[in-house]
Write a protein that holds these residues in place. Sequence first.
Motif, PDB file in Angstrom:
ATOM      1  N   SER A 245       0.831  -1.204   0.000  1.00 55.91           N
ATOM      2  CA  SER A 245       0.000   0.000   0.000  1.00 55.91           C
ATOM      3  C   SER A 245       0.865   1.255   0.000  1.00 55.91           C
ATOM      4  N   VAL A 246       1.925   1.243   0.805  1.00 58.71           N
ATOM      5  CA  VAL A 246       2.847   2.377   0.830  1.00 58.71           C
ATOM      6  C   VAL A 246       3.489   2.562  -0.542  1.00 58.71           C
ATOM      7  N   ALA A 247       3.925   1.459  -1.156  1.00 59.08           N
ATOM      8  CA  ALA A 247       4.586   1.532  -2.464  1.00 59.08           C
ATOM      9  C   ALA A 247       3.651   2.035  -3.557  1.00 59.08           C
ATOM     10  N   ALA A 248       2.340   1.736  -3.423  1.00 56.23           N
ATOM     11  CA  ALA A 248       1.371   2.118  -4.449  1.00 56.23           C
ATOM     12  C   ALA A 248       0.896   3.554  -4.311  1.00 56.23           C
ATOM     13  N   THR A 249       1.255   4.201  -3.203  1.00 55.15           N
ATOM     14  CA  THR A 249       0.754   5.545  -2.901  1.00 55.15           C
ATOM     15  C   THR A 249       1.827   6.581  -3.217  1.00 55.15           C
ATOM     16  N   LYS A 250       1.428   7.703  -3.733  1.00 57.84           N
ATOM     17  CA  LYS A 250       2.376   8.731  -4.172  1.00 57.84           C
ATOM     18  C   LYS A 250       3.217   9.250  -3.001  1.00 57.84           C
ATOM     19  N   VAL A 251       4.299   9.910  -3.336  1.00 50.01           N
ATOM     20  CA  VAL A 251       5.105  10.588  -2.330  1.00 50.01           C
ATOM     21  C   VAL A 251       4.221  11.620  -1.610  1.00 50.01           C
ATOM     22  N   ALA A 252       4.269  11.589  -0.280  1.00 45.30           N
ATOM     23  CA  ALA A 252       3.453  12.466   0.568  1.00 45.30           C
ATOM     24  C   ALA A 252       1.960  12.166   0.438  1.00 45.30           C
ATOM     25  N   GLY A 253       1.637  10.939  -0.011  1.00 43.41           N
ATOM     26  CA  GLY A 253       0.243  10.538  -0.103  1.00 43.41           C
ATOM     27  C   GLY A 253      -0.270   9.940   1.198  1.00 43.41           C
ATOM     28  N   LEU A 254      -1.528   9.507   1.166  1.00 42.42           N
ATOM     29  CA  LEU A 254      -2.210   9.003   2.357  1.00 42.42           C
ATOM     30  C   LEU A 254      -2.560   7.530   2.196  1.00 42.42           C
ATOM     31  N   VAL A 255      -2.155   6.730   3.180  1.00 40.45           N
ATOM     32  CA  VAL A 255      -2.660   5.368   3.314  1.00 40.45           C
ATOM     33  C   VAL A 255      -3.615   5.367   4.501  1.00 40.45           C
ATOM     34  N   ALA A 256      -4.894   5.160   4.217  1.00 35.87           N
ATOM     35  CA  ALA A 256      -5.914   5.106   5.268  1.00 35.87           C
ATOM     36  C   ALA A 256      -6.094   3.652   5.671  1.00 35.87           C
ATOM     37  N   GLN A 257      -5.656   3.308   6.883  1.00 33.10           N
ATOM     38  CA  GLN A 257      -5.748   1.927   7.365  1.00 33.10           C
ATOM     39  C   GLN A 257      -7.111   1.732   8.011  1.00 33.10           C
ATOM     40  N   VAL A 258      -7.990   1.037   7.309  1.00 36.65           N
ATOM     41  CA  VAL A 258      -9.372   0.933   7.770  1.00 36.65           C
ATOM     42  C   VAL A 258      -9.766  -0.474   8.197  1.00 36.65           C
ATOM     43  N   GLY A 259      -8.896  -1.472   7.938  1.00 37.96           N
ATOM     44  CA  GLY A 259      -9.295  -2.841   8.260  1.00 37.96           C
ATOM     45  C   GLY A 259      -8.125  -3.730   8.607  1.00 37.96           C
ATOM     46  N   PHE A 260      -8.474  -4.977   8.930  1.00 37.96           N
ATOM     47  CA  PHE A 260      -7.456  -5.940   9.354  1.00 37.96           C
ATOM     48  C   PHE A 260      -7.829  -7.350   8.887  1.00 37.96           C
ATOM     49  N   LEU A 261      -8.363  -7.441   7.672  1.00 40.15           N
ATOM     50  CA  LEU A 261      -8.822  -8.724   7.146  1.00 40.15           C
ATOM     51  C   LEU A 261      -7.697  -9.748   7.064  1.00 40.15           C
ATOM     52  N   ALA A 262      -6.484  -9.292   6.780  1.00 40.05           N
ATOM     53  CA  ALA A 262      -5.357 -10.208   6.626  1.00 40.05           C
ATOM     54  C   ALA A 262      -4.501 -10.301   7.884  1.00 40.05           C
ATOM     55  N   GLY A 263      -4.927  -9.634   8.948  1.00 41.34           N
ATOM     56  CA  GLY A 263      -4.174  -9.723  10.187  1.00 41.34           C
ATOM     57  C   GLY A 263      -4.108  -8.403  10.934  1.00 41.34           C
ATOM     58  N   GLN A 264      -4.033  -8.501  12.251  1.00 42.80           N
ATOM     59  CA  GLN A 264      -4.010  -7.312  13.108  1.00 42.80           C
ATOM     60  C   GLN A 264      -2.598  -6.812  13.390  1.00 42.80           C
ATOM     61  N   THR A 265      -1.596  -7.531  12.921  1.00 39.59           N
ATOM     62  CA  THR A 265      -0.216  -7.086  13.069  1.00 39.59           C
ATOM     63  C   THR A 265       0.459  -7.110  11.713  1.00 39.59           C
ATOM     64  N   SER A 266       1.531  -6.311  11.578  1.00 42.38           N
ATOM     65  CA  SER A 266       2.258  -6.269  10.320  1.00 42.38           C
ATOM     66  C   SER A 266       3.724  -5.984  10.593  1.00 42.38           C
ATOM     67  N   GLN A 267       4.569  -6.361   9.630  1.00 42.48           N
ATOM     68  CA  GLN A 267       5.981  -6.028   9.672  1.00 42.48           C
ATOM     69  C   GLN A 267       6.186  -4.900   8.680  1.00 42.48           C
ATOM     70  N   LEU A 268       6.189  -3.680   9.184  1.00 42.53           N
ATOM     71  CA  LEU A 268       6.229  -2.481   8.339  1.00 42.53           C
ATOM     72  C   LEU A 268       7.675  -2.134   8.002  1.00 42.53           C
ATOM     73  N   ASP A 269       7.940  -1.981   6.716  1.00 46.34           N
ATOM     74  CA  ASP A 269       9.248  -1.539   6.246  1.00 46.34           C
ATOM     75  C   ASP A 269       9.294  -0.016   6.363  1.00 46.34           C
ATOM     76  N   LEU A 270      10.059   0.489   7.310  1.00 42.56           N
ATOM     77  CA  LEU A 270      10.015   1.914   7.616  1.00 42.56           C
ATOM     78  C   LEU A 270      10.674   2.805   6.566  1.00 42.56           C
ATOM     79  N   MET A 271      11.688   2.287   5.880  1.00 41.06           N
ATOM     80  CA  MET A 271      12.422   3.186   4.985  1.00 41.06           C
ATOM     81  C   MET A 271      11.559   3.760   3.861  1.00 41.06           C
ATOM     82  N   PRO A 272      10.723   2.948   3.186  1.00 42.94           N
ATOM     83  CA  PRO A 272       9.838   3.564   2.189  1.00 42.94           C
ATOM     84  C   PRO A 272       8.870   4.590   2.806  1.00 42.94           C
ATOM     85  N   VAL A 273       8.387   4.317   3.996  1.00 43.57           N
ATOM     86  CA  VAL A 273       7.494   5.274   4.661  1.00 43.57           C
ATOM     87  C   VAL A 273       8.213   6.592   4.889  1.00 43.57           C
ATOM     88  N   ILE A 274       9.476   6.496   5.335  1.00 46.37           N
ATOM     89  CA  ILE A 274      10.251   7.708   5.621  1.00 46.37           C
ATOM     90  C   ILE A 274      10.597   8.460   4.345  1.00 46.37           C
TER      91      ILE A 274
END
Length: 337
Positions: A245-274
């Motif tokens: 989702s982060v990769a598909a969203t533009k620079v300075a874009g918004l990822v709205a996390q609205v659900g947890f169908l695939a799981g309530q935890t995630s391993q977030l790669d911080l560098m792309p977010v930053i």
Amino acid sequence: MKAWLLKDFGLANLQPEEIATPTPGPGELLVRVGAVSLNFRDKAIVEGFYEPHLVPKPLIPVSDAAGTVVATGDGVTRFAVGDRVNSHLYSRWIDGEPAADEPAWCLGMPLPGGLAEYMILHENSAVKAPAHMSDEQAATLPIAALTAWYALMDVGNLQPGQTVLVQGTGGVSVFAAQIAHAHGARVIATSSNDENLERIKALGADEGINYKTHPNWSQKVLELTGGKGVDITLDVAGGNGINQSVAATKVAGLVAQVGFLAGQTSQLDLMPVIFRQTTLRGIAVAPRTSFDRMNPFLDRHKIAPEIERVYSFDDAIAAFNHLSRGAFGKIVISIGK
């Protein structure tokens, strides 16, 4: 009145009973429930993996309802007997930012929900149901439509000509596609089902991506957007898919996390977010005033909820089983049928 009571976790422990019809207190409405709709939250509550330590037993489950006011308590001024109303999940979140304890005042858990012939709503949390919708249609709005609306319009400040990504073809995503399309935005949808992609295109999505055919679906999103990415992504899946989702969203874009169908935890790669300076915003529905703004928009654009099936009150268990199998749009239980 007839009501479904959750005695313990598991569908086998959701049982119909006759209980006393509640009496409205000061500021409260007694609503004859016409219909309710099911959300993943309801399934998670019944099955015991949604804040199980907060679930009272017995519990009347299901938060999303539409019906008619049949009695009012002292001091009620916002509604009168005969008015058609919607429930609102967060019964005390009226406007602005949420308070820290909003989850303690949610309908369907821990407060009684709408899977019964009657329910109590406070007049300040109730919302006028859209005139062009039946109770079955209006019952789909309180979580699915309102979450989509809040993420796109209130938080995302969606503008005509921008691009939105929606995941899957469940209730939130279908409403998001309809709302974004009506507002003049471009919509890209993902699904594992080509038939569902064609159906959501008929409702306003411009492009569809089968994430089984294209497991690296974020790359396909970038191709469709000239390498830029979408302005807003509605992530209903959760889990480790948040990185796509982060990769598909533009620079300075918004990822709205609205659900947890695939799981309530995630391993977030911080560098792309930053480096992409992504805004990752959790969305837990919306305040009531957002609901008040949404309904006239739905009315004006004649947006009709997509309902896959309406079940009778006696067939509530079958409705939950259908939800577990997945649905295009919403599953509804009609209380009067």
